[in-house]
Design a protein around this motif. Sequence first.
Motif, PDB file in Angstrom:
ATOM      1  N   HIS A 249      40.769  39.717  43.631  1.00  0.00           N
ATOM      2  CA  HIS A 249      39.831  39.450  44.797  1.00  0.00           C
ATOM      3  C   HIS A 249      38.954  38.359  44.846  1.00  0.00           C
ATOM      4  O   HIS A 249      38.049  38.164  45.305  1.00  0.00           O
TER       5      HIS A 249
ATOM      6  N   HIS B 122      34.188  45.965  52.537  1.00  0.00           N
ATOM      7  CA  HIS B 122      34.871  44.966  53.277  1.00  0.00           C
ATOM      8  C   HIS B 122      36.010  45.821  54.180  1.00  0.00           C
ATOM      9  O   HIS B 122      36.368  47.021  53.647  1.00  0.00           O
TER      10      HIS B 122
ATOM     11  N   HIS C 121      39.797  48.649  41.654  1.00  0.00           N
ATOM     12  CA  HIS C 121      39.367  49.200  42.943  1.00  0.00           C
ATOM     13  C   HIS C 121      39.119  50.779  42.694  1.00  0.00           C
ATOM     14  O   HIS C 121      40.327  51.551  42.389  1.00  0.00           O
TER      15      HIS C 121
ATOM     16  N   HIS D 186      36.088  49.766  53.061  1.00  0.00           N
ATOM     17  CA  HIS D 186      36.141  49.786  51.431  1.00  0.00           C
ATOM     18  C   HIS D 186      34.928  49.476  50.724  1.00  0.00           C
ATOM     19  O   HIS D 186      34.144  48.477  51.337  1.00  0.00           O
TER      20      HIS D 186
ATOM     21  N   HIS E 239      40.138  42.950  39.850  1.00  0.00           N
ATOM     22  CA  HIS E 239      39.063  43.922  40.656  1.00  0.00           C
ATOM     23  C   HIS E 239      39.778  45.486  40.082  1.00  0.00           C
ATOM     24  O   HIS E 239      40.886  45.849  40.412  1.00  0.00           O
TER      25      HIS E 239
ATOM     26  N   HIS F  83      39.785  46.364  54.243  1.00  0.00           N
ATOM     27  CA  HIS F  83      40.971  46.079  53.361  1.00  0.00           C
ATOM     28  C   HIS F  83      42.215  45.556  53.582  1.00  0.00           C
ATOM     29  O   HIS F  83      43.253  45.563  52.954  1.00  0.00           O
TER      30      HIS F  83
ATOM     31  N   TRP G 255      43.210  51.646  41.441  1.00  0.00           N
ATOM     32  CA  TRP G 255      44.184  50.519  41.236  1.00  0.00           C
ATOM     33  C   TRP G 255      43.700  49.268  40.830  1.00  0.00           C
ATOM     34  O   TRP G 255      42.372  49.194  41.029  1.00  0.00           O
TER      35      TRP G 255
ATOM     36  N   HIS H 290      43.825  44.710  41.626  1.00  0.00           N
ATOM     37  CA  HIS H 290      44.231  43.800  42.471  1.00  0.00           C
ATOM     38  C   HIS H 290      43.198  42.523  42.074  1.00  0.00           C
ATOM     39  O   HIS H 290      41.964  42.871  41.889  1.00  0.00           O
TER      40      HIS H 290
ATOM     41  N   HIS I 100      32.990  49.324  47.144  1.00  0.00           N
ATOM     42  CA  HIS I 100      32.828  49.096  45.645  1.00  0.00           C
ATOM     43  C   HIS I 100      32.027  50.089  45.216  1.00  0.00           C
ATOM     44  O   HIS I 100      30.836  50.559  45.654  1.00  0.00           O
TER      45      HIS I 100
END
Length: 503
Positions: free
Chosen positions: A174, A483, A134, A427, A132, A485, A170, A172, A429
């Motif tokens: 998911h 969500h 971010h 958070h 993902h 984080h 960044w 990461h 998206h």
Amino acid sequence: MTRRKFLYYAAGLSAVGATALYARGMMGGVMGERGMEPSGMGAGMMGSNTLGAVNNFFNPLHIPPEIKGELRGGVRHYDFDIQEGYREFIRGLNTPTYGINGNYLGPTIRLKQGEEVSLNWQNNLGEATTMHGHGMHVPAIMDGGVHQIIEPGTKWSARYKVNQKACTNWYHPHMMGKTAEHVLMGLGGMIFIDDDESLNHPLPKRYGVDDIPLVIQDRSFASDGSFIYNKNMMTVMHGYHGDTLLVNGTVAPYLEVEANLLRLRLLNASNARVYNFAVAGVKNRLIASDNSFLERAESVGSVVLSPAERVEVVVDLRRVFAKKLYLVDRESGAKVLEIRVNKRAQVRSAIPSKLTTLETINLRKVAKKRRFVLETRGPGRLLINRKRMDPKRVDERIKVGEYEIWEVKNAPMGMGMMKMGMTHNFHMHAGHFRVIARDGSKRKVLPWERGYKDTVRLGVGERVTLLVKHSGYIDSQNPYMYHCHILEHEDAGMMGQFTVEDG
Ligand code: C2O
Ligand code: CU
Ligand code: CU
């Protein structure tokens, strides 16, 4: 291939944190320049959620390589290999890890606003994951959220036009229910977005020289070197806390810099730990929040960052020569990074008085209000609006281009005056928001919450008011996520989905 990734240990069994290993090494006088020899393993028990103090910084800070992509047919391609490996965080101990184009974490991806890019992720792990972006403003199918699964041995590409302001983002994994473990194993890295404004600023911008990525994480090591990840109810509820800090995957790091302006890009990439960062002894000037510069630099005493939040801070070291300074975490009292000012300035840089222009906040345009309540309703029952994440359910449908107010509350547990509970964050998206108020007060909005953001911290009982707009990528079929984080909370289901739809 099956292999043990973490040491899952039972209470009462001895586990040795790296900090404990250091402490013993120092007493035994075996601390080396590059690492230390662990000795007398098996003795001692370190609380795995308290950060140990490190005073001897002997590892040069690892600077992740920059990856600038390769133009192929008008599209800039970035190629990544998600792989298993081992990393010697502590001398003599091989820690099983995951990494991207390497054995732990991954390169810094450099993107330029307006460019057509393709991020190509080859999954060479023995298990499925996702990747993902971010903070990236991209179409839902390019988001790398829970639905864009990359099966082992396959490749997935996120292809889009970079369409946002200069910032520090960044990447990461998911993967549903697996994000905490995949990040813990080492998957993640930074994305620097440049635009004409950021490239023309006289700010420090020599990567790894005066513009430094700092990926901050906490881990605990078992005596055989593997990461300890004890996934029990306590970890789910409080989130994983390690006893040892890693910066860019370096334990006990130091950084040698010029007596010049120094720009630090701080990313809290920890599963759950909240930090309160400051470079002690000098003025800290905040220049950017998650998704943009602030309009003007602002002096701050320290910056509180919950998981996934970023800031950029500039410190003035021009009159500090032959000295050691420390990036510290005022929350735990731990030193994070030793900054050795031992080089002469090679260039002149400055902080411009105006960094960027943000859209004026106008609440009269708000078309809709939504409420999100983050709540613990029993052991492991971490919910948003009383619901647990269901990848087949779309919780909110948002009209493209409309201003909305999102009111997010961290509901305390228990009753009466006693506010019990835990810190969460929120958070979102795809788009970016402005923080309008905390507990109804504009004055409680913190300095690093004054630019565009995608993640905001919520103390127990706190409520934040966000001004939200989703300005593109209509797709009523493919949702984005919002969500907490804290990765263990996210994995437990404290997450929901929304689509951006046609007005
Ligand atoms: Cu940093 Cu939904 O993620
Ligand atoms: Cu995200
Ligand atoms: Cu949470």
